[in-house]
Structure formats: C-alpha cells, structure tokens
Design a protein around this motif. Structure first.
Motif, PDB file in Angstrom:
ATOM      1  N   ALA A  63     -56.743  91.381-107.217  1.00  8.27           N
ATOM      2  CA  ALA A  63     -55.528  91.111-106.442  1.00  8.27           C
ATOM      3  C   ALA A  63     -55.613  89.799-105.674  1.00  8.27           C
ATOM      4  O   ALA A  63     -54.597  89.293-105.195  1.00  8.27           O
ATOM      5  CB  ALA A  63     -55.267  92.262-105.478  1.00  8.27           C
ATOM      6  N   ASN A 216     -50.351  91.674-109.777  1.00 12.94           N
ATOM      7  CA  ASN A 216     -50.927  92.553-108.769  1.00 12.94           C
ATOM      8  C   ASN A 216     -50.174  93.872-108.648  1.00 12.94           C
ATOM      9  O   ASN A 216     -50.732  94.877-108.223  1.00 12.94           O
ATOM     10  CB  ASN A 216     -50.949  91.846-107.407  1.00 12.94           C
ATOM     11  N   THR A 245     -53.984  94.602 -99.108  1.00 16.82           N
ATOM     12  CA  THR A 245     -53.784  93.699-100.233  1.00 16.82           C
ATOM     13  C   THR A 245     -52.396  93.883-100.847  1.00 16.82           C
ATOM     14  O   THR A 245     -51.682  92.910-101.103  1.00 16.82           O
ATOM     15  CB  THR A 245     -54.865  93.933-101.309  1.00 16.82           C
ATOM     16  N   VAL A 249     -49.154  91.272-101.097  1.00 19.17           N
ATOM     17  CA  VAL A 249     -48.414  90.955-102.321  1.00 19.17           C
ATOM     18  C   VAL A 249     -46.910  91.072-102.081  1.00 19.17           C
ATOM     19  O   VAL A 249     -46.122  90.211-102.501  1.00 19.17           O
ATOM     20  CB  VAL A 249     -48.842  91.879-103.480  1.00 19.17           C
TER      21      VAL A 249
END
Length: 262
Positions: A63, A216, A245, A249
């Motif tokens: 990611a 991702n 994470t 995104v």
C-alpha cells in the motif's frame, strides 16, 4: 508474458484494433527493455516475499507504492503533485510502519523483498507512463505490451530454471495428471494479458500515482480475504496500521479530486 506479446501482435497486426508501431530509436528500445526488467524484478521479489510473509502483511506493505511512485515521478519526470496530495501519503506510509511493528509473522528478509517489489512496481508505473505519453517516443498500450513482454520472457525463463529447478517436469506432470491444467494455464495467461493492458491504459489516461492508489483498494480487499482464508494471526496494532493506510488511500483520492476541480 508470451501470451501478452502474441495477443498484442494479433490485435494490432491482424485485427487492426490499433496501428502496429515500430521501435523508433535505441533510446526507446533501452527504455522498453528497462521496463521489462523492472517488471520482472517486481514479480520475482514479490513472490519471494510471500514465502516469508503472510498475504495480508504483504498487501499492507504494498500500500506504500503511491509514496514510491510520487518520489520516482519527481526524480524522473520532475512532475509535482499538489501539497495536499503529498500530505495524504503520510498516513499511507505511517500505517505500513505501524503494521510492520505489530506483525506477529514479521520476517526481515521477506520484508526487504516486499519493499523491493513495492519500489519496483512504482518505478515500472513511472517508466511506462513516460513511454505511453512522451512526445517522439509515444507508444500505444498494446504496442508497448507487445515489445515489453519478450524482454520479460528472456529474464524470467532463466530465473524460473534457477529458482524452480524442476519446473518443466512439474508442469508436464501436472498436465498429464489433469488435462484441464493446460486450459487453466492458457486462461490465466490470457487473463494476464488483459490485466497488463488495462494497467497500461489506466496509466496513460490518468497517472502512475493514481494507478497505484487504485491498486491499494484491491490490496485492502486482499488483506481481509487473506486473513479469512489463511487464518494468519493479526495483532490489534497491525489492524490499526492497516486502517491508517486505507484511510490515507481514501484521503489521497479526495485530494486528487480537489486538485482536478481547481
């Protein structure tokens, strides 16, 4: 990779879906060759990392690809994103660092291989973006795939014989035991062609960084499915890191929408 090259040639030369382009210069040939080698590096190091790390953690590290993509895009093309876009990459990377510290199955060599695969994937996106959009060397996605794939074959064949010494014997044995195996192999190869082609098309019509952020979303799904199927242990810290994470995104996609509207 052989299927990618063959199907691209059929589509451009026989079916005339797109015009067949030729390699125009030595510089262009070297860039295509570099793209093939970088692609192979990302595949090999990624597969090696899976021997030591669970899929969920592998995807969490992956990611961080947008971060590496932003760095390589700046170094190779001097392309800058808006400051807000770079800020949103901080939680993407921070989440991976937190998840790494809380990963019960952490393995240093596997982690380094995974980071190498992630960086190679980012570099590939930037290089393919250059070949798909730069004036004087611009190639259609199908032509680029047709020329890149044979380079990848030349790299992957010796790597396969070295890392999987009895690969031919195993393949023949599997085909003899179950004739459907050949069909599965051909179907998988054809599917890989469309995956790579759409990968190039997304890069051409958006950007290398956007491609990796979109990837991702797939990674987040893969993390959940991996935990459900393989039942690999995940700590609270790891889940917290993954969540940060994924949030990063989402913030990145929102930042890109705002930059376009402005």
């Amino acid at each position: 990779m052989m299927a990618c090259s063959l199907l691209s040639y059929i589509a451009s030369s026989w079916l005339k879906i797109v015009p067949l382009q030729t390699i125009r210069s030595r510089s262009q040939f070297l860039k295509i060759s570099a793209l093939g080698i970088i692609f192979c590096s990302s595949v090999v190091t990624g597969n090696v990392s899976l021997r030591y790390l669970p899929v969920s953690f592998n995807q969490a590290v992956g990611a961080t690809t947008p971060f590496f993509t932003a760095v390589f895009a700046y170094l190779l093309t001097f392309r800058r994103e808006g400051w807000l876009t770079y800020v949103t990459l901080i939680p993407v990377v921070a989440g991976c660092v937190i998840a790494s510290g809380g990963e019960p199955s952490f393995h240093l060599f596997g982690f380094l291989m995974c980071i190498g695969a992630t960086a190679a994937r980012a570099l590939k996106s930037v290089v393919q973006g250059i070949l798909l959009s730069s004036e004087g060397e611009k190639l259609h996605s199908m032509n680029l795939l047709m020329y890149m794939a044979p380079v990848a074959v030349l790299v992957l064949v010796p790597a396969a014989f070295f890392m999987e010494r009895d690969v031919v014997g195993i393949t023949i044995s599997l085909a003899r035991d179950d004739t459907k195996f050949i069909f599965y192999l051909l179907f998988n190869s054809s599917l890989a062609y469309f995956v790579n082609l759409t990968n190039f098309l997304v890069t051409k019509h958006t950007s290398a960084l956007t491609l990796q952020v979109l990837g991702n979303a797939k990674g987040a799904v893969a993390v959940v499915i991996s935990i459900l199927i393989f039942q690999n242990p995940v700590s609270v810290t790891g889940i917290f890191g993954y969540s940060i994470t994924v949030t990063g995104v989402f913030l990145y996609s929102e930042a890109k929408k705002r930059s376009r509207s402005n």
